[in-house]
Design an enzyme around this catalytic site. Structure first.
Site, short mmCIF file in Angstrom:
data_model
loop_
_atom_site.label_atom_id
_atom_site.label_comp_id
_atom_site.label_asym_id
_atom_site.label_seq_id
_atom_site.Cartn_x
_atom_site.Cartn_y
_atom_site.Cartn_z
N SER A 181 0.83 -1.20 0.00
CA SER A 181 0.00 0.00 0.00
C SER A 181 0.88 1.26 0.00
O SER A 181 1.65 1.46 -0.93
CB SER A 181 -0.96 -0.05 1.20
OG SER A 181 -2.00 0.88 1.04
N ASP A 208 -0.83 -4.83 -3.39
CA ASP A 208 -2.21 -4.39 -3.28
C ASP A 208 -2.38 -2.88 -3.25
O ASP A 208 -3.07 -2.32 -2.38
CB ASP A 208 -2.89 -5.01 -2.06
CG ASP A 208 -4.40 -5.14 -2.29
OD1 ASP A 208 -4.78 -5.65 -3.35
OD2 ASP A 208 -5.18 -4.72 -1.42
N HIS A 339 -7.02 -6.82 1.92
CA HIS A 339 -5.98 -5.82 1.66
C HIS A 339 -4.65 -6.22 2.31
O HIS A 339 -3.59 -5.98 1.75
CB HIS A 339 -6.43 -4.46 2.18
CG HIS A 339 -5.46 -3.36 1.94
ND1 HIS A 339 -4.96 -3.06 0.70
CD2 HIS A 339 -4.88 -2.47 2.80
CE1 HIS A 339 -4.12 -2.04 0.78
NE2 HIS A 339 -4.05 -1.66 2.05
#
Length: 373
Positions: A181, A208, A339
């Site tokens: 991220s 992700d 996630h």
């Protein structure tokens, strides 16, 4: 809609170089976790009998079986004392996967994956996981406000940690940069700097995050943060909340990583929970767009192998879609994860990362690497 938004919405309800002192052993993690679980006053929101007792099934697990070392790296020029977790490769000229976590988490989110990587590679790959500023056990060494979360500051922090641990670029192990991220933005930008400084970078892996989807999700982030509890009565309750809301789907990983994302409030007020979030994510809002704008372009132009790992079939933005059709990067989707895919399925992520290393590092010099334009 990004997987970050979906997953959060569903939650609404070689040894250490001689010149770097290893003044904190991984065993100290036990003591630190223990300290955080000391006797604390009740919340005052009712008689003690009404408070939820900590569930031992969610008790913290030490990282000592997942990393070989944990130590602080002093960055006096940046007023930082950075915590890193490290398992060195068994050969001095081996490979180290350098991991940077996402916003609100810590280097311990990579603990289970790190152990799997070490095992799968037979120790040829080491793992170094870094706590970003105001995350985990990284601390400011100055009395001055530490409020700047701009991407340039975070990138410079990352680069300086790497340079402090491996001061000689020529003697440094081969590095593979892994970012989840927000950490994906950090490592893609850090790659060019480290290459310019003559470090060998075997690849960059982004976990992700897609620029287009991340930016689309930003308008929703304040309302999603509002849906989180302000804190918890115990560390066990924090772990349980992350598992019940499926923010993390792996109990072992959650029991290792979540204690590092909360801290004792030190406040006996009945309206303040005994444990609160360590990183005030709302205060980072002015930098959210700064983290992700330009990520696709930077990723596609790093001068090494590129890997994008997604938890779902997220829509690629136009730039990434064109890059994928041109074979500029390798993309893998890991079904059945959220996630926090490296925590949800650390075995699969380790397999992907070790395969990425093998496919690129062991090729004859001069042959184009997988995912390299």
């Amino acid at each position: 809609m990004s997987d970050l938004y979906r997953s959060t919405l569903s939650a609404r309800l070689a040894k250490l170089p001689a010149d770097i002192p290893s003044n904190i052993d991984i065993e100290d993690e036990d003591e630190e976790v223990g300290d955080s679980l000391g006797s604390l006053p009740g919340s005052g929101l009712g008689p003690p009998a009404m408070q939820k007792e900590p569930n031992p099934a969610f008790a913290p697990i030490s990282a000592q079986n997942f990393f070989v070392q944990a130590f602080q790296v002093a960055l006096p020029g940046r007023n930082l004392d950075c915590r890193v977790y490290y398992t060195p490769p068994k050969f001095a000229n081996g490979t180290v996967m350098v991991c940077q976590h996402g916003a609100g988490y810590s280097g311990l989110s990579f603990a289970c994956m790190a152990k799997e990587i070490t095992d799968l590679s037979g120790g040829e790959c080491g793992v170094l996981a870094i706590d970003a500023r105001r995350h985990g056990k990284t601390m400011s060494s100055s009395d001055q406000p530490d409020e700047d979360f701009s991407i340039g500051v975070l990138v410079d922090d990352f680069v300086e940690v790497v340079q402090t641990i491996y001061p000689d670029a020529q003697a440094s192990p081969n590095l593979i940069l892994i970012g989840h991220s927000m950490g994906g933005s950090i490592v893609t930008r850090a790659c060019a700097i480290l290459l310019d400084r003559k470090y060998t970078i075997g690849g960059v892996a982004v976990l992700d995050v897609v620029e287009g989807s991340a930016i689309e999700a930003l308008p929703h982030m304040n309302s999603l943060l509002n849906a989180r509890p302000d804190g918890f009565d115990s560390v066990e309750e924090a772990v349980e909340w992350h598992l019940n809301t499926k923010a993390i789907r792996n109990p072992t990983s959650a029991r290792i990583s979540i204690p590092a994302v909360i801290s004792p409030s030190g406040n006996s007020s009945p309206i303040v929970p005994p444990f609160i979030w360590r990183t005030p994510l709302r205060s980072t809002a002015p930098y959210w767009q700064n983290w992700f704008v330009g990520l696709s372009h930077t990723f596609l132009n790093v001068r090494t192998a590129r890997l994008l790992v997604l938890a779902g079939t997220d829509r690629l933005d136009k730039e990434l879609m064109i890059g994928q059709m041109q074979g500029k990067f390798q993309m893998i989707v890991v079904p059945g994860t959220g996630h926090m895919l490296h925590e949800d399925d650390p075995t699969r992520l380790a397999e992907i990362m070790v395969d990425f290393w093998r496919r690129n590092e062991r090729l004859v010099i001069g042959i184009k690497k997988v995912g390299e334009a």
